[in-house]
Write a protein that holds these residues in place. Structure first.
Motif, PDB file in Angstrom:
ATOM      1  N   LYS A   1       0.814  -1.219   0.000  1.00 20.44           N
ATOM      2  CA  LYS A   1       0.000   0.000   0.000  1.00 20.44           C
ATOM      3  C   LYS A   1       0.849   1.271   0.000  1.00 20.44           C
ATOM      4  CE  LYS A   1      -3.934  -2.138   2.383  1.00 20.44           C
ATOM      5  NZ  LYS A   1      -4.999  -1.782   1.415  1.00 20.44           N
ATOM      6  N   GLY A   2       2.166   1.109  -0.112  1.00 20.65           N
ATOM      7  CA  GLY A   2       3.037   2.276  -0.239  1.00 20.65           C
ATOM      8  C   GLY A   2       3.702   2.742   1.038  1.00 20.65           C
ATOM      9  N   PHE A   3       3.507   2.026   2.141  1.00 20.21           N
ATOM     10  CA  PHE A   3       4.150   2.406   3.397  1.00 20.21           C
ATOM     11  C   PHE A   3       5.596   1.908   3.424  1.00 20.21           C
ATOM     12  CE2 PHE A   3      -0.345   2.464   4.439  1.00 20.21           C
ATOM     13  CZ  PHE A   3      -0.459   3.570   5.265  1.00 20.21           C
ATOM     14  N   GLN A   4       6.438   2.630   4.118  1.00 16.97           N
ATOM     15  CA  GLN A   4       7.807   2.186   4.363  1.00 16.97           C
ATOM     16  C   GLN A   4       7.773   1.481   5.717  1.00 16.97           C
ATOM     17  OE1 GLN A   4      10.760   5.123   3.541  1.00 16.97           O
ATOM     18  NE2 GLN A   4      12.414   3.943   4.466  1.00 16.97           N
ATOM     19  N   ALA A   5       7.480   0.195   5.679  1.00 15.04           N
ATOM     20  CA  ALA A   5       7.159  -0.533   6.897  1.00 15.04           C
ATOM     21  C   ALA A   5       8.199  -1.594   7.228  1.00 15.04           C
ATOM     22  CB  ALA A   5       5.786  -1.203   6.756  1.00 15.04           C
ATOM     23  N   ASP A   6       8.401  -1.805   8.518  1.00 14.78           N
ATOM     24  CA  ASP A   6       9.283  -2.857   9.019  1.00 14.78           C
ATOM     25  C   ASP A   6       8.630  -3.528  10.218  1.00 14.78           C
ATOM     26  OD1 ASP A   6      11.753  -2.871   7.416  1.00 14.78           O
ATOM     27  OD2 ASP A   6      11.910  -0.795   8.079  1.00 14.78           O
ATOM     28  N   VAL A   7       9.129  -4.724  10.540  1.00 14.84           N
ATOM     29  CA  VAL A   7       8.631  -5.475  11.686  1.00 14.84           C
ATOM     30  C   VAL A   7       9.798  -6.088  12.442  1.00 14.84           C
ATOM     31  CG1 VAL A   7       6.387  -6.023  10.684  1.00 14.84           C
ATOM     32  CG2 VAL A   7       8.318  -7.538  10.250  1.00 14.84           C
ATOM     33  N   THR A   8       9.599  -6.314  13.724  1.00 11.92           N
ATOM     34  CA  THR A   8      10.608  -6.981  14.533  1.00 11.92           C
ATOM     35  C   THR A   8       9.958  -7.696  15.710  1.00 11.92           C
ATOM     36  OG1 THR A   8      12.666  -6.715  15.791  1.00 11.92           O
ATOM     37  CG2 THR A   8      11.044  -4.945  15.974  1.00 11.92           C
ATOM     38  N   ASN A   9      10.562  -8.815  16.097  1.00 13.35           N
ATOM     39  CA  ASN A   9      10.171  -9.460  17.348  1.00 13.35           C
ATOM     40  C   ASN A   9      11.361  -9.536  18.303  1.00 13.35           C
ATOM     41  OD1 ASN A   9      11.685 -11.515  16.197  1.00 13.35           O
ATOM     42  ND2 ASN A   9       9.981 -12.965  16.015  1.00 13.35           N
ATOM     43  N   GLN A  10      12.355  -8.713  18.029  1.00 13.52           N
ATOM     44  CA  GLN A  10      13.531  -8.632  18.883  1.00 13.52           C
ATOM     45  C   GLN A  10      13.381  -7.408  19.788  1.00 13.52           C
ATOM     46  OE1 GLN A  10      15.995 -11.326  18.591  1.00 13.52           O
ATOM     47  NE2 GLN A  10      13.988 -11.873  17.747  1.00 13.52           N
ATOM     48  N   PHE A  11      12.636  -7.565  20.862  1.00 10.89           N
ATOM     49  CA  PHE A  11      12.255  -6.452  21.716  1.00 10.89           C
ATOM     50  C   PHE A  11      13.448  -5.714  22.315  1.00 10.89           C
ATOM     51  CE2 PHE A  11       8.549  -9.488  22.796  1.00 10.89           C
ATOM     52  CZ  PHE A  11       7.959  -9.235  21.573  1.00 10.89           C
ATOM     53  N   ASP A  12      14.484  -6.456  22.690  1.00 15.72           N
ATOM     54  CA  ASP A  12      15.621  -5.846  23.384  1.00 15.72           C
ATOM     55  C   ASP A  12      16.484  -4.967  22.486  1.00 15.72           C
ATOM     56  OD1 ASP A  12      14.837  -7.113  25.688  1.00 15.72           O
ATOM     57  OD2 ASP A  12      16.222  -8.796  25.456  1.00 15.72           O
ATOM     58  N   SER A  13      16.347  -5.122  21.166  1.00 12.60           N
ATOM     59  CA  SER A  13      17.220  -4.377  20.265  1.00 12.60           C
ATOM     60  C   SER A  13      16.484  -3.384  19.367  1.00 12.60           C
ATOM     61  CB  SER A  13      18.039  -5.350  19.400  1.00 12.60           C
ATOM     62  OG  SER A  13      17.184  -6.225  18.678  1.00 12.60           O
ATOM     63  N   VAL A  14      15.213  -3.117  19.679  1.00 15.68           N
ATOM     64  CA  VAL A  14      14.433  -2.177  18.855  1.00 15.68           C
ATOM     65  C   VAL A  14      15.136  -0.830  18.731  1.00 15.68           C
ATOM     66  CG1 VAL A  14      12.307  -0.805  18.774  1.00 15.68           C
ATOM     67  CG2 VAL A  14      12.202  -3.249  19.291  1.00 15.68           C
ATOM     68  N   LEU A  15      15.612  -0.302  19.842  1.00 17.09           N
ATOM     69  CA  LEU A  15      16.199   1.043  19.842  1.00 17.09           C
ATOM     70  C   LEU A  15      17.562   1.081  19.164  1.00 17.09           C
ATOM     71  CD1 LEU A  15      15.201   2.045  23.483  1.00 17.09           C
ATOM     72  CD2 LEU A  15      14.027   2.632  21.344  1.00 17.09           C
ATOM     73  N   ASP A  16      18.197  -0.068  19.051  1.00 13.84           N
ATOM     74  CA  ASP A  16      19.476  -0.140  18.339  1.00 13.84           C
ATOM     75  C   ASP A  16      19.290  -0.407  16.852  1.00 13.84           C
ATOM     76  OD1 ASP A  16      21.014   0.202  20.680  1.00 13.84           O
ATOM     77  OD2 ASP A  16      20.802  -1.922  21.162  1.00 13.84           O
ATOM     78  N   ASP A  17      18.279  -1.196  16.519  1.00 18.79           N
ATOM     79  CA  ASP A  17      18.078  -1.617  15.128  1.00 18.79           C
ATOM     80  C   ASP A  17      17.368  -0.582  14.268  1.00 18.79           C
ATOM     81  OD1 ASP A  17      19.287  -4.018  15.672  1.00 18.79           O
ATOM     82  OD2 ASP A  17      17.410  -5.107  16.004  1.00 18.79           O
ATOM     83  N   TYR A  18      16.645   0.344  14.901  1.00 19.79           N
ATOM     84  CA  TYR A  18      15.845   1.303  14.125  1.00 19.79           C
ATOM     85  C   TYR A  18      16.054   2.728  14.621  1.00 19.79           C
ATOM     86  CZ  TYR A  18      13.542  -2.980  12.718  1.00 19.79           C
ATOM     87  OH  TYR A  18      13.292  -4.243  12.234  1.00 19.79           O
TER      88      TYR A  18
END
Length: 226
Positions: free
Chosen positions: A25-42
């Protein structure tokens, strides 16, 4: 503007299906199930929408909400209603398009299981032309972790004239873990038809150390990767 979206959840199949729906639908979307590294990965300062799945432990969710808000005070935070990809994607659309002019008024009457669409006149939309309307029902078919399953059915697809329209949710849509996604022009609304069962709510980990759920494969996507 292309909205940047991050979904933080648990089930790999639900996450990957939801992210593909949004990208289509045109979104720049990502997903993660790595809760501990969200702030490092994105780079959360660049996000427009963050969605949290229901199986994210409460303390983890609270910490991430606070940290993301501290770095990005304009981000919209959405609590996912269910592990159903189409519902998650629709929730993102509802938030992303919330500032667009409304075409009509859309409500859901729980007792009668009726979607009520008011176009023109009473609904506040200008003109008496036709509006494109779509209603889709989605519901869970299995809640066995780690991969819940779901299905959907198109309830209505077509153009409606100005006025009041009532469209019933079919009887085959269960009164448990079910939802209606209503699209009127650019507007998207998500309604709960049947609440999630308590058996599912009891599966939610109470903390990051709570291992009541089976392990899952790691998922971390990056839409800007070449």
């Amino acid at each position: 503007m292309i909205a940047r979206v991050l979904i933080v959840g648990r089930s790999p199949s639900v996450l990957m299906t939801a992210v593909q729906l949004l990208r289509d639908k045109g979104f720049q979307a990502d997903v993660t199930n790595q809760f501990d590294s969200v702030l490092d990965d994105y780079d959360v300062a660049e996000l427009d929408v963050v969605v949290f799945g229901g199986m994210v432990p409460p303390e983890t969710k609270q910490y991430l909400r606070e940290e993301i808000a501290r770095r990005n005070d304009r981000v919209a935070v959405v609590q996912g209603l269910a592990g159903i990809p189409g519902v998650i994607a629709a929730q993102v659309e509802a938030v992303a398009y919330r500032d667009l002019p409304e075409v009509g008024e859309v409500t859901y009457e729980e007792g009668r299981r009726v979607v009520r669409v008011v176009l023109g006149g009473e609904g506040g939309a200008e003109g008496d032309g036709l509006s494109q309307v779509s209603i889709e029902a989605l519901w869970g078919t299995s809640f066995t972790p780690p991969e819940p399953t779901s299905t959907s059915e198109k309830v209505f697809e077509g153009e409606l004239a100005a006025g009041v329209h009532e469209i019933a949710v079919p009887d085959q849509v269960p009164d448990m873990a079910s939802f209606a996604v209503v699209t009127v022009g650019p507007q998207v609304r998500v309604f709960t038809v049947g609440a999630m069962p308590q058996s599912v709510m009891r599966m939610v980990p109470t903390s990051a150390e709570d291992q009541r759920l089976p392990g899952v494969a790691a998922v971390t996507t990056h839409s800007d990767d070449s």
